[in-house]
Write an enzyme that holds these catalytic residues in place. Structure first.
Site, PDB file in Angstrom:
ATOM      1  N   GLU A   1       0.832  -1.206   0.000  1.00 28.08           N
ATOM      2  CA  GLU A   1       0.000   0.000   0.000  1.00 28.08           C
ATOM      3  C   GLU A   1       0.866   1.255   0.000  1.00 28.08           C
ATOM      4  OE1 GLU A   1      -3.050  -0.401   3.016  1.00 28.08           O
ATOM      5  OE2 GLU A   1      -3.707  -2.335   2.229  1.00 28.08           O
TER       6      GLU A   1
ATOM      7  N   GLU B   1      -4.261  -9.586   0.339  1.00 30.37           N
ATOM      8  CA  GLU B   1      -4.810  -9.526   1.699  1.00 30.37           C
ATOM      9  C   GLU B   1      -6.318  -9.505   1.628  1.00 30.37           C
ATOM     10  OE1 GLU B   1      -3.696  -6.160   4.139  1.00 30.37           O
ATOM     11  OE2 GLU B   1      -1.563  -6.450   3.744  1.00 30.37           O
TER      12      GLU B   1
END
Ligand SMILES: *[C@@H]1O[C@H](CO)[C@@H](O)[C@H](O)[C@H]1NC(C)=O
Ligand SMILES: *[C@@H]1O[C@H](CO)[C@@H](O)[C@H](O)[C@H]1NC(C)=O
Length: 351
Positions: free
Chosen positions: A132, A273
């Site tokens: 991220e 994820e």
């Protein structure tokens, strides 16, 4: 009689050779979807990497065969040596600019973390540049880091099955509903277009972190718990496509955003994820909801492996997470673990 036995032996031997060949190659060639786990270590009550890896290989007997680690910690790599676990390894966000800075820097990173450990019997699948990191202060270095690592790898033997990529969250999407309208957000559109085009060129998937849970808690009036938990009685329609769960809708929004960039349905992605917390924000977080979400998700990935838009996606998902991590932000963020630190399951999932 003897003749009969021999006639039956030959094909059996052939079958065994095939079975063995498939057993050897299967973990790195995922055909119909698979579920792995994220092994994060932001806590002070966790066992050593050696103990955790032993647990996965010996006690769990490879029921989880894919793992993702966030850093390139050498203790973990040592522990993985000689196992058949297939590993996604992260370049930490703090190291992205270094790897992007020169070809020599990337070569050194690859030598120290990949080549050394391939020789020690570690099976790598993806090198994930950051987690991220887009948008963010090092976002503009991600593509250069990927390019440099790709160059390093392609010059070395034994690395042809390793894909370089990055992991992004739904924050990079400006539009995600309806799924067919998915597109990257204006503030990252340039960076994400360039990355998507390059990944497409080298055949790497984009790694995406997908949390129906966070979508639900941010808009509980518009999203139903059933839809987030794979239990919707009726689909939500998007043109011809029918969505029975939010997970598929979120994945297909990424598909739409990528297709818009490469102008082809031939895009690859992996869910690096996804998960559901057991505590921290009731009533959404609970052991029961986490059990339902992760079990349905796993079944969806393994037995179906597709989304409404993409029949060829071969859903590969990494559940977040192995352990509750007590150094994470207080609240739900500390409660995504599917195992307690003593390695007992929080709820039935992996056995
Ligand atoms: C994306 O690629 C184009 C064409 O190579 C380049 O001009 C542009 O600067 C790149 N944008 C970013 C944000 O990297
Ligand atoms: C493991 O830890 C959990 C949570 O602290 C606890 O409930 C359980 O009894 C422990 N199991 C063993 C075998 O020690």
């Amino acid at each position: 009689m003897l003749g009969n036995v021999q006639m039956r032996m030959a094909p059996l031997t052939t079958i065994w050779v095939l079975v063995l060949a498939m057993a050897v190659f299967q973990p790195s060639m995922i055909l119909s979807g698979d579920a792995g786990i994220n092994y994060g270590r932001n806590g002070d009550n966790l066992l050593s990497p050696k103990q955790v890896i032993n647990f996965l290989t010996k006690d769990l007997n490879y029921r989880i065969s894919l793992i993702r680690v966030y850093d390139a910690n050498l203790d973990i790599l040592e522990a993985l040596s000689g196992t058949n676990l297939v590993v996604t390894i992260g370049v930490p966000n703090e190291a992205i600019s270094y790897v992007a800075s020169s070809q020599e820097a990337a070569d050194k990173w690859v030598q120290d973390h990949i080549i050394t450990y391939i020789r020690k019997g570690v099976r790598f699948r993806y090198i994930c540049v950051g987690n991220e990191a887009i948008p963010g202060v090092v976002a503009s270095d991600v593509l250069q880091a990927i390019l440099n690592l790709q160059n390093s790898l392609r010059q070395r033997a034994g690395t042809q099955d390793i894909y370089v990529t990055t992991a992004v969250s739904a924050n990079v999407l400006g539009v995600s509903f309806p799924p067919s309208q998915g597109q990257f957000a204006p503030n990252v559109a340039d960076i994400m277009s360039n990355i998507t085009l390059y990944l497409h060129r080298i055949g790497s998937p984009l790694l995406i972190n997908v949390y129906p849970y966070f979508a639900l808690v941010s808009e509980p009036g518009r999203i139903s718990l059933d839809y987030a938990l794979f239990q919707a009685p009726r689909p939500i329609k998007d043109g011809e496509l029918e969505y029975y769960n939010l997970f598929d809708a979120m994945v297909d929004a990424f598909v739409a955003a990528m297709v818009r960039v490469v102008q082809s349905e031939d895009v690859k992605l992996v869910v690096s994820e996804t998960g559901w917390p057991t505590a921290g924000r009731e009533p959404y977080s609970s052991i029961e909801n986490a059990r339902i979400y992760n079990n349905k998700l796993r079944e969806h990935a393994i037995t179906r492996g597709t989304t409404p838009r993409k029949a060829d996606i071969n859903l590969e998902v990494y559940i977040f997470s192995m352990f509750n991590e007590n150094f994470k932000q207080a609240g739900e963020q500390q409660n995504f673990g599917t195992f307690y630190p003593n390695l007992t399951q929080v709820y039935p999932l992996w056995y």
